[in-house]
Scaffold this motif. Structure first.
Motif, PDB file in Angstrom:
ATOM      1  N   GLN A 163     -11.194  -3.216  -9.326  1.00 31.41           N
ATOM      2  CA  GLN A 163     -12.461  -3.888  -9.646  1.00 31.41           C
ATOM      3  C   GLN A 163     -12.479  -5.325  -9.135  1.00 31.41           C
ATOM      4  O   GLN A 163     -13.543  -5.871  -8.833  1.00 31.41           O
ATOM      5  N   ALA A 164     -11.290  -5.963  -9.055  1.00 27.23           N
ATOM      6  CA  ALA A 164     -11.209  -7.344  -8.588  1.00 27.23           C
ATOM      7  C   ALA A 164     -11.207  -7.450  -7.066  1.00 27.23           C
ATOM      8  O   ALA A 164     -11.215  -8.564  -6.524  1.00 27.23           O
ATOM      9  N   GLY A 165     -11.151  -6.331  -6.356  1.00 23.63           N
ATOM     10  CA  GLY A 165     -11.236  -6.345  -4.905  1.00 23.63           C
ATOM     11  C   GLY A 165      -9.907  -6.384  -4.178  1.00 23.63           C
ATOM     12  O   GLY A 165      -9.872  -6.633  -2.966  1.00 23.63           O
ATOM     13  N   PHE A 166      -8.793  -6.096  -4.870  1.00 23.82           N
ATOM     14  CA  PHE A 166      -7.496  -6.060  -4.196  1.00 23.82           C
ATOM     15  C   PHE A 166      -7.386  -4.787  -3.359  1.00 23.82           C
ATOM     16  O   PHE A 166      -7.828  -3.713  -3.771  1.00 23.82           O
ATOM     17  N   THR A 167      -6.777  -4.924  -2.190  1.00 19.87           N
ATOM     18  CA  THR A 167      -6.638  -3.784  -1.265  1.00 19.87           C
ATOM     19  C   THR A 167      -5.261  -3.146  -1.336  1.00 19.87           C
ATOM     20  O   THR A 167      -5.104  -1.990  -0.957  1.00 19.87           O
ATOM     21  N   HIS A 168      -4.245  -3.882  -1.793  1.00 21.30           N
ATOM     22  CA  HIS A 168      -2.877  -3.365  -1.885  1.00 21.30           C
ATOM     23  C   HIS A 168      -2.268  -3.799  -3.220  1.00 21.30           C
ATOM     24  O   HIS A 168      -2.510  -4.919  -3.677  1.00 21.30           O
ATOM     25  N   VAL A 169      -1.490  -2.898  -3.796  1.00 22.21           N
ATOM     26  CA  VAL A 169      -0.768  -3.204  -5.031  1.00 22.21           C
ATOM     27  C   VAL A 169       0.662  -2.716  -4.868  1.00 22.21           C
ATOM     28  O   VAL A 169       0.894  -1.534  -4.592  1.00 22.21           O
ATOM     29  N   PHE A 170       1.629  -3.642  -5.015  1.00 19.81           N
ATOM     30  CA  PHE A 170       3.049  -3.299  -4.960  1.00 19.81           C
ATOM     31  C   PHE A 170       3.530  -3.054  -6.386  1.00 19.81           C
ATOM     32  O   PHE A 170       3.393  -3.935  -7.254  1.00 19.81           O
ATOM     33  N   VAL A 171       4.073  -1.861  -6.639  1.00 18.58           N
ATOM     34  CA  VAL A 171       4.500  -1.484  -7.987  1.00 18.58           C
ATOM     35  C   VAL A 171       5.887  -0.851  -7.915  1.00 18.58           C
ATOM     36  O   VAL A 171       6.327  -0.419  -6.842  1.00 18.58           O
ATOM     37  N   PRO A 172       6.618  -0.780  -9.040  1.00 15.97           N
ATOM     38  CA  PRO A 172       7.891  -0.047  -9.049  1.00 15.97           C
ATOM     39  C   PRO A 172       7.686   1.397  -8.622  1.00 15.97           C
ATOM     40  O   PRO A 172       6.656   2.011  -8.910  1.00 15.97           O
ATOM     41  N   ALA A 173       8.664   1.938  -7.943  1.00 14.22           N
ATOM     42  CA  ALA A 173       8.529   3.291  -7.385  1.00 14.22           C
ATOM     43  C   ALA A 173       8.237   4.334  -8.463  1.00 14.22           C
ATOM     44  O   ALA A 173       7.481   5.285  -8.235  1.00 14.22           O
ATOM     45  N   GLU A 174       8.815   4.164  -9.653  1.00 12.21           N
ATOM     46  CA  GLU A 174       8.597   5.148 -10.718  1.00 12.21           C
ATOM     47  C   GLU A 174       7.169   5.101 -11.247  1.00 12.21           C
ATOM     48  O   GLU A 174       6.675   6.085 -11.807  1.00 12.21           O
ATOM     49  N   ASN A 175       6.507   3.992 -11.101  1.00 10.24           N
ATOM     50  CA  ASN A 175       5.126   3.855 -11.566  1.00 10.24           C
ATOM     51  C   ASN A 175       4.098   4.179 -10.494  1.00 10.24           C
ATOM     52  O   ASN A 175       2.894   4.193 -10.780  1.00 10.24           O
ATOM     53  N   ALA A 176       4.538   4.435  -9.267  1.00 11.59           N
ATOM     54  CA  ALA A 176       3.604   4.631  -8.160  1.00 11.59           C
ATOM     55  C   ALA A 176       2.672   5.827  -8.361  1.00 11.59           C
ATOM     56  O   ALA A 176       1.461   5.705  -8.117  1.00 11.59           O
ATOM     57  N   PRO A 177       3.157   7.014  -8.797  1.00 20.51           N
ATOM     58  CA  PRO A 177       2.214   8.123  -9.008  1.00 20.51           C
ATOM     59  C   PRO A 177       1.115   7.778 -10.012  1.00 20.51           C
ATOM     60  O   PRO A 177      -0.039   8.148  -9.830  1.00 20.51           O
ATOM     61  N   GLU A 178       1.478   7.066 -11.071  1.00 23.40           N
ATOM     62  CA  GLU A 178       0.487   6.659 -12.072  1.00 23.40           C
ATOM     63  C   GLU A 178      -0.537   5.705 -11.478  1.00 23.40           C
ATOM     64  O   GLU A 178      -1.740   5.817 -11.750  1.00 23.40           O
ATOM     65  N   ALA A 179      -0.083   4.768 -10.644  1.00 21.07           N
ATOM     66  CA  ALA A 179      -0.995   3.775 -10.065  1.00 21.07           C
ATOM     67  C   ALA A 179      -2.018   4.415  -9.131  1.00 21.07           C
ATOM     68  O   ALA A 179      -3.145   3.917  -8.995  1.00 21.07           O
ATOM     69  N   THR A 180      -1.649   5.521  -8.488  1.00 21.13           N
ATOM     70  CA  THR A 180      -2.580   6.162  -7.552  1.00 21.13           C
ATOM     71  C   THR A 180      -3.766   6.807  -8.259  1.00 21.13           C
ATOM     72  O   THR A 180      -4.778   7.115  -7.625  1.00 21.13           O
ATOM     73  N   LEU A 181      -3.657   7.020  -9.589  1.00 23.88           N
ATOM     74  CA  LEU A 181      -4.760   7.634 -10.325  1.00 23.88           C
ATOM     75  C   LEU A 181      -5.997   6.748 -10.330  1.00 23.88           C
ATOM     76  O   LEU A 181      -7.109   7.231 -10.557  1.00 23.88           O
ATOM     77  N   ALA A 182      -5.824   5.447 -10.085  1.00 23.70           N
ATOM     78  CA  ALA A 182      -6.968   4.541 -10.036  1.00 23.70           C
ATOM     79  C   ALA A 182      -7.852   4.822  -8.832  1.00 23.70           C
ATOM     80  O   ALA A 182      -9.035   4.460  -8.827  1.00 23.70           O
ATOM     81  N   ARG A 183      -7.275   5.468  -7.804  1.00 20.91           N
ATOM     82  CA  ARG A 183      -8.015   5.814  -6.589  1.00 20.91           C
ATOM     83  C   ARG A 183      -8.739   4.600  -6.013  1.00 20.91           C
ATOM     84  O   ARG A 183      -9.936   4.646  -5.722  1.00 20.91           O
ATOM     85  N   GLY A 184      -7.981   3.540  -5.883  1.00 19.68           N
ATOM     86  CA  GLY A 184      -8.543   2.293  -5.377  1.00 19.68           C
ATOM     87  C   GLY A 184      -7.657   1.682  -4.312  1.00 19.68           C
ATOM     88  O   GLY A 184      -7.592   2.177  -3.179  1.00 19.68           O
ATOM     89  N   PRO A 185      -6.934   0.597  -4.655  1.00 22.73           N
ATOM     90  CA  PRO A 185      -6.091  -0.074  -3.661  1.00 22.73           C
ATOM     91  C   PRO A 185      -4.919   0.799  -3.236  1.00 22.73           C
ATOM     92  O   PRO A 185      -4.502   1.709  -3.961  1.00 22.73           O
ATOM     93  N   ALA A 186      -4.416   0.516  -2.040  1.00 26.32           N
ATOM     94  CA  ALA A 186      -3.245   1.238  -1.540  1.00 26.32           C
ATOM     95  C   ALA A 186      -2.039   0.889  -2.406  1.00 26.32           C
ATOM     96  O   ALA A 186      -1.765  -0.281  -2.661  1.00 26.32           O
ATOM     97  N   VAL A 187      -1.328   1.900  -2.860  1.00 27.95           N
ATOM     98  CA  VAL A 187      -0.182   1.704  -3.744  1.00 27.95           C
ATOM     99  C   VAL A 187       1.094   1.729  -2.907  1.00 27.95           C
ATOM    100  O   VAL A 187       1.394   2.722  -2.233  1.00 27.95           O
ATOM    101  N   MET A 188       1.851   0.625  -2.963  1.00 29.11           N
ATOM    102  CA  MET A 188       3.085   0.498  -2.188  1.00 29.11           C
ATOM    103  C   MET A 188       4.275   0.527  -3.148  1.00 29.11           C
ATOM    104  O   MET A 188       4.489  -0.412  -3.922  1.00 29.11           O
TER     105      MET A 188
END
Length: 536
Positions: A163-188
């Motif tokens: 919602q804030a307009g970020f295009t990339h989000v770096f997250v811990p590898a174990e949290n990456a599948p959860e972060a992709t549920l937002a269907r928004g910024p690219a999850v690294m």
């Protein structure tokens, strides 16, 4: 002059600083300052995410490391984790006066996910790492050896980043599948600090995490086919599931109250994507998700013990967290042995049952948590459990029965749509060998009724009959003259309140939906009134 500096530090027993002073002392004497760098991250307030800028300023002076911007204890302790992780990742930790500001400074910061952005802002300020793009956010806890550990609340923070307009989000590898549920910024996904440094410096290429897709797996659920007899109670549970109504079951021990209640999730309607995402955000904040199953796909069923505290049921604490009523969002909250719960604890549910949310007010601010749940309760008719049973086993006096039932307040009972008595199962039903109607058949009828409600209120609203407001009630629950006479008779006979009147109309609307009827008839009203005739 250098000799005076050394003498001063030794005199003050600050020899440890001499070992870490890798910058030129002559530069210190000139008063040259270092760079300022900022990195973006997110914060959590309740289950809502907010953008936070981590600003780092390194200046010449005696070595110090300060974090400002309303950090809590976990954020303040990041200083030691960041220092050790940097050194153990093969990077020299800068010396001098380090000031890290978490902006906006008026927002209280809590959690360990600030470790990674704090570390990165320091390395960027001293020139060890290239500055990331302003549309990139970083989340993660660092260990002392430079590993990136999983955190809680990744999904709501990633949704807020979208919602804030970020295009990339770096997250811990174990949290990456959860972060992709937002269907928004690219999850690294990242595993270590070294991996992140190399990626930002262009020495390594990180692959974007693919969007997690749930696998179709059969999960074992308790089935209504195992319940022998109790057809009237099954019908009441079907009506409750179809309209999202609150239920109270009253009966002697062993009559099947808990057995029926625990099988209710098997006939609840399927969750929509929005409902799953809303529930998953709550479980994400509580750290109750796994990398293998980051999405809640089945409606929750929570059954807390009667010794639960007020904060455990409603939510709260020093750092407010959702309670059981929020963990039951879009699902079922089952309270077995209802009178054994503290009366003041039960009364706390009165407002959430009406509003569908709970507000926790603290000095630091207010936190809103969703709480649209089905309340399913079970209780014995008296302390011994056999009051009114034909066997005559009850040993309780009338006053003892009255005192036992008075533990449940009238306003709470008024918010329960369906109250039914569960009689003991007779011998003939127990010896039956054929299976009863399975949950799958009942669920088909429930889904059909919910489809009617989705078309009526709009599928995006997620509203069911139990959540109708005054306008919807007036428009969709009209009754004819015969129905009005029946309602007046029930109103006078049973001493119903205005809230009870509305709830009878809502239950009647659900019964009509199960029958596929456009209008509410006297038959539908009679069945709905029958569910309010039990005296307590």
């Amino acid at each position: 002059m250098w000799e005076y500096v050394v003498y001063f530090l030794r005199k003050k027993k600050r020899i440890v600083f001499l070992e870490e002073m890798e910058y030129d002392i002559a530069k210190l004497c000139r008063g040259d300052d270092r760079m300022v760098c900022s990195v973006h991250t997110m914060s959590i307030t309740g289950i809502q995410g907010n953008a936070v800028r981590v600003e780092c300023y390194i200046s010449n002076g005696l070595p110090a490391f300060e974090i400002v911007g309303l950090p809590d204890t976990a954020v303040k302790e990041a200083r030691e984790r960041v220092r050790a992780a940097t050194k153990n990742s093969g990077v020299k930790f800068p010396t001098g006066r380090i000031t890290v500001n978490l902006a906006p400074a008026s927002l209280k910061k809590a959690g360990t996910h600030y470790d990674l952005p704090i570390l990165l802002s320091i390395l960027c300020a001293c020139g060890a790492v290239r500055r990331p793009k302003s549309t990139t956010a970083f989340l993660g806890e660092v260990s002392l050896d430079g590993q990136i550990r999983p955190i809680t609340g990744v999904l709501p923070m990633t949704i807020a980043a979208k919602q804030a307009g970020f295009t990339h989000v770096f997250v811990p590898a174990e949290n990456a599948p959860e972060a992709t549920l937002a269907r928004g910024p690219a999850v690294m996904p990242i595993h270590t600090v070294c991996e992140l440094i190399e990626a930002l410096n262009g020495e390594r290429e990180l692959k974007e995490e693919p969007i997690w897709v749930p696998e179709h797996t059969e999960t074992e659920v308790l089935d209504f086919k195992d319940v022998l007899g109790q057809e009237n109670i099954k019908r009441a549970m079907e009506v409750a599931a179809a309209g999202g109504h609150n239920v109270l079951l009253i009966g002697p021990p062993g009559s099947g109250k808990s057995m029926l209640s625990r099988r209710l999730p098997s006939i609840l309607p399927d969750m929509t994507w929005k409902e799953s995402l809303d529930v998953t955000q709550i479980y994400s904040v509580m750290g109750m998700l796994s990398p293998e199953a980051p999405l809640i796909r089945q409606r929750p069923f929570r059954s807390p013990h009667h010794t639960i505290s007020n904060a455990g049921l409603i939510g709260g604490g020093t750092n407010p967290k959702p309670g059981e009523i929020s963990l039951s969002h879009k699902g079922v909250l089952f309270l077995d042995e209802l009178p054994e719960f503290r009366k003041d604890t039960l009364d706390l549910m009165r407002q959430p049952l009406e509003d569908g949310e709970v507000t926790i007010a603290r000095v630091s601010g207010s936190f809103n948590y969703p709480a649209e749940f089905m309340l399913v309760c079970a209780m014995n008719p008296c302390k011994c459990g056999w009051y009114g049973d034909p066997s005559g086993k009850c040993t309780c006096s009338e006053q003892a029965v009255k005192n036992y039932r008075s533990r449940i307040s009238g306003p709470l009972l008024d918010r329960i749509d369906i109250i039914v008595e569960v009689p003991a199962v007779d011998f003939e039903n127990l010896r039956r060998r054929e299976e009863a109607e399975p949950s799958e058949k009942i669920k088909e009828r429930v889904n059909a009724a919910r489809d009617i409600q989705n078309r009526r209120y709009g599928e995006s609203s997620g509203m069911c009959n139990a959540r109708m407001g005054p306008n919807e009630l007036r428009f969709h629950c009209q009754i004819d003259d015969d129905g009005a006479k029946l309602m007046k008779m029930a109103f006078d006979t049973f001493g119903l309140t205005a809230r009870s009147y509305d709830r009878i109309l809502k239950v009647a609307r659900t019964i009509a939906d199960l029958a596929g009827s456009r209008n509410i008839t006297t038959e539908h009203l009679a069945e709905a009134i029958h569910y309010r005739t039990v005296e307590l």
